[in-house]
Write a protein that holds these residues in place. Structure first.
Motif, PDB file in Angstrom:
ATOM      1  N   ASP A  10     -21.630  -8.347  -0.972  1.00  0.00           N
ATOM      2  CA  ASP A  10     -21.278  -7.543   0.191  1.00  0.00           C
ATOM      3  C   ASP A  10     -20.490  -6.296  -0.210  1.00  0.00           C
ATOM      4  O   ASP A  10     -19.810  -6.268  -1.235  1.00  0.00           O
ATOM      5  N   ILE A  11     -20.570  -5.298   0.663  1.00  0.00           N
ATOM      6  CA  ILE A  11     -19.819  -4.059   0.492  1.00  0.00           C
ATOM      7  C   ILE A  11     -18.802  -3.992   1.623  1.00  0.00           C
ATOM      8  O   ILE A  11     -19.135  -4.236   2.785  1.00  0.00           O
ATOM      9  N   PHE A  12     -17.561  -3.626   1.291  1.00  0.00           N
ATOM     10  CA  PHE A  12     -16.488  -3.646   2.263  1.00  0.00           C
ATOM     11  C   PHE A  12     -15.773  -2.303   2.337  1.00  0.00           C
ATOM     12  O   PHE A  12     -16.005  -1.428   1.519  1.00  0.00           O
ATOM     13  N   GLU A  13     -14.861  -2.189   3.304  1.00  0.00           N
ATOM     14  CA  GLU A  13     -14.073  -0.987   3.555  1.00  0.00           C
ATOM     15  C   GLU A  13     -12.835  -0.988   2.650  1.00  0.00           C
ATOM     16  O   GLU A  13     -11.733  -1.285   3.093  1.00  0.00           O
ATOM     17  N   TYR A  14     -13.059  -0.665   1.401  1.00  0.00           N
ATOM     18  CA  TYR A  14     -11.982  -0.737   0.422  1.00  0.00           C
ATOM     19  C   TYR A  14     -10.842   0.229   0.738  1.00  0.00           C
ATOM     20  O   TYR A  14      -9.698  -0.038   0.397  1.00  0.00           O
ATOM     21  N   GLU A  15     -11.143   1.350   1.378  1.00  0.00           N
ATOM     22  CA  GLU A  15     -10.099   2.319   1.711  1.00  0.00           C
ATOM     23  C   GLU A  15      -9.041   1.685   2.624  1.00  0.00           C
ATOM     24  O   GLU A  15      -7.845   1.860   2.413  1.00  0.00           O
ATOM     25  N   LEU A  16      -9.486   0.943   3.635  1.00  0.00           N
ATOM     26  CA  LEU A  16      -8.556   0.248   4.528  1.00  0.00           C
ATOM     27  C   LEU A  16      -7.718  -0.759   3.736  1.00  0.00           C
ATOM     28  O   LEU A  16      -6.496  -0.840   3.915  1.00  0.00           O
ATOM     29  N   PHE A  17      -8.350  -1.514   2.867  1.00  0.00           N
ATOM     30  CA  PHE A  17      -7.631  -2.519   2.082  1.00  0.00           C
ATOM     31  C   PHE A  17      -6.558  -1.859   1.209  1.00  0.00           C
ATOM     32  O   PHE A  17      -5.440  -2.346   1.094  1.00  0.00           O
ATOM     33  N   ASN A  18      -6.904  -0.736   0.589  1.00  0.00           N
ATOM     34  CA  ASN A  18      -5.949  -0.010  -0.249  1.00  0.00           C
ATOM     35  C   ASN A  18      -4.778   0.513   0.573  1.00  0.00           C
ATOM     36  O   ASN A  18      -3.633   0.466   0.119  1.00  0.00           O
ATOM     37  N   LYS A  19      -5.039   1.020   1.766  1.00  0.00           N
ATOM     38  CA  LYS A  19      -3.966   1.526   2.624  1.00  0.00           C
ATOM     39  C   LYS A  19      -2.990   0.411   2.990  1.00  0.00           C
ATOM     40  O   LYS A  19      -1.775   0.620   3.004  1.00  0.00           O
ATOM     41  N   ILE A  20      -3.520  -0.769   3.288  1.00  0.00           N
ATOM     42  CA  ILE A  20      -2.655  -1.904   3.623  1.00  0.00           C
ATOM     43  C   ILE A  20      -1.813  -2.305   2.423  1.00  0.00           C
ATOM     44  O   ILE A  20      -0.602  -2.529   2.548  1.00  0.00           O
ATOM     45  N   ALA A  21      -2.431  -2.377   1.258  1.00  0.00           N
ATOM     46  CA  ALA A  21      -1.687  -2.744   0.045  1.00  0.00           C
ATOM     47  C   ALA A  21      -0.579  -1.722  -0.232  1.00  0.00           C
ATOM     48  O   ALA A  21       0.561  -2.102  -0.528  1.00  0.00           O
ATOM     49  N   ASP A  22      -0.891  -0.437  -0.128  1.00  0.00           N
ATOM     50  CA  ASP A  22       0.097   0.614  -0.372  1.00  0.00           C
ATOM     51  C   ASP A  22       1.225   0.585   0.661  1.00  0.00           C
ATOM     52  O   ASP A  22       2.379   0.862   0.342  1.00  0.00           O
ATOM     53  N   PHE A  23       0.880   0.249   1.896  1.00  0.00           N
ATOM     54  CA  PHE A  23       1.866   0.162   2.977  1.00  0.00           C
ATOM     55  C   PHE A  23       2.882  -0.943   2.683  1.00  0.00           C
ATOM     56  O   PHE A  23       4.065  -0.805   2.986  1.00  0.00           O
ATOM     57  N   LEU A  24       2.418  -2.031   2.105  1.00  0.00           N
ATOM     58  CA  LEU A  24       3.276  -3.202   1.891  1.00  0.00           C
ATOM     59  C   LEU A  24       4.047  -3.185   0.576  1.00  0.00           C
ATOM     60  O   LEU A  24       5.136  -3.740   0.502  1.00  0.00           O
ATOM     61  N   SER A  25       3.501  -2.564  -0.459  1.00  0.00           N
ATOM     62  CA  SER A  25       4.175  -2.605  -1.751  1.00  0.00           C
ATOM     63  C   SER A  25       3.683  -1.481  -2.665  1.00  0.00           C
ATOM     64  O   SER A  25       2.487  -1.179  -2.680  1.00  0.00           O
ATOM     65  N   PRO A  26       4.592  -0.913  -3.456  1.00  0.00           N
ATOM     66  CA  PRO A  26       4.163   0.105  -4.425  1.00  0.00           C
ATOM     67  C   PRO A  26       3.526  -0.514  -5.677  1.00  0.00           C
ATOM     68  O   PRO A  26       2.919   0.187  -6.471  1.00  0.00           O
ATOM     69  N   ARG A  27       3.634  -1.824  -5.826  1.00  0.00           N
ATOM     70  CA  ARG A  27       3.094  -2.493  -7.013  1.00  0.00           C
ATOM     71  C   ARG A  27       1.609  -2.783  -6.841  1.00  0.00           C
ATOM     72  O   ARG A  27       1.111  -2.964  -5.738  1.00  0.00           O
ATOM     73  N   ASN A  28       0.912  -2.850  -7.950  1.00  0.00           N
ATOM     74  CA  ASN A  28      -0.504  -3.187  -7.935  1.00  0.00           C
ATOM     75  C   ASN A  28      -0.705  -4.628  -7.480  1.00  0.00           C
ATOM     76  O   ASN A  28       0.122  -5.493  -7.759  1.00  0.00           O
ATOM     77  N   VAL A  29      -1.823  -4.861  -6.809  1.00  0.00           N
ATOM     78  CA  VAL A  29      -2.222  -6.191  -6.366  1.00  0.00           C
ATOM     79  C   VAL A  29      -3.675  -6.387  -6.761  1.00  0.00           C
ATOM     80  O   VAL A  29      -4.504  -5.494  -6.570  1.00  0.00           O
TER      81      VAL A  29
END
Length: 143
Positions: A10-29
């Motif tokens: 499947d192909i997903f909306e990675y941009e949204l996922f990245n925005k959520i990760a950046d919103f929650l923490s500056p560290r890589n996940v």
């Protein structure tokens, strides 16, 4: 920032996922998108539960290493289950994965809805509101 390993077709909306990760923490996940069987195996191995689940989090901690910027941890999401729930609740698979990702990252950050006084729920609801997502995972699972 997310390091994404998509083990599905499947192909997903990675941009949204990245925005959520950046919103929650500056560290890589690390985000791993996989299937029922993999989550069943992980849930059995690490939580002694012989059933599949929607999301699991594996924090890395500091591991006693000084001067190294380690990732926060890994979030493993069951795409099969996310598809079923998204269909049942009438929202997109991307929204469901976004909900699960936020829930998982909050666990990596030390939130734990099973023992806290609602802090995990409040933070999760804040993320859902900010990104215009459906009800948080905790809210919809409350009796």
């Amino acid at each position: 920032m997310l390091e994404i390993s998509n083990e599905t077709d499947d192909i997903f909306e990675y941009e949204l996922f990245n925005k959520i990760a950046d919103f929650l923490s500056p560290r890589n996940v690390e985000l791993i998108l996989t299937y029922d069987e993999e989550l069943l195996d992980l849930n059995l191995k690490f939580r002694s539960q012989n059933k599949t689940t929607d999301v699991l989090s594996f924090p890395f901690g500091d591991m006693g290493i000084v001067g190294v910027d380690l990732p926060l941890g890994s979030v493993v999401i069951n795409v099969d289950m996310a598809k079923r729930v998204a269909k049942e609740l009438g929202h997109s698979i991307d929204f469901e994965i976004a909900l699960l990702l936020a829930h998982g990252i909050l666990h990596l950050l030390g939130y734990d809805h099973e023992i806290d006084n609602g802090e995990h729920r409040c933070k999760e609801e804040e993320v859902m509101h900010f990104f215009g997502l459906p009800k948080s995972l905790i809210v919809r699972n409350d009796p």
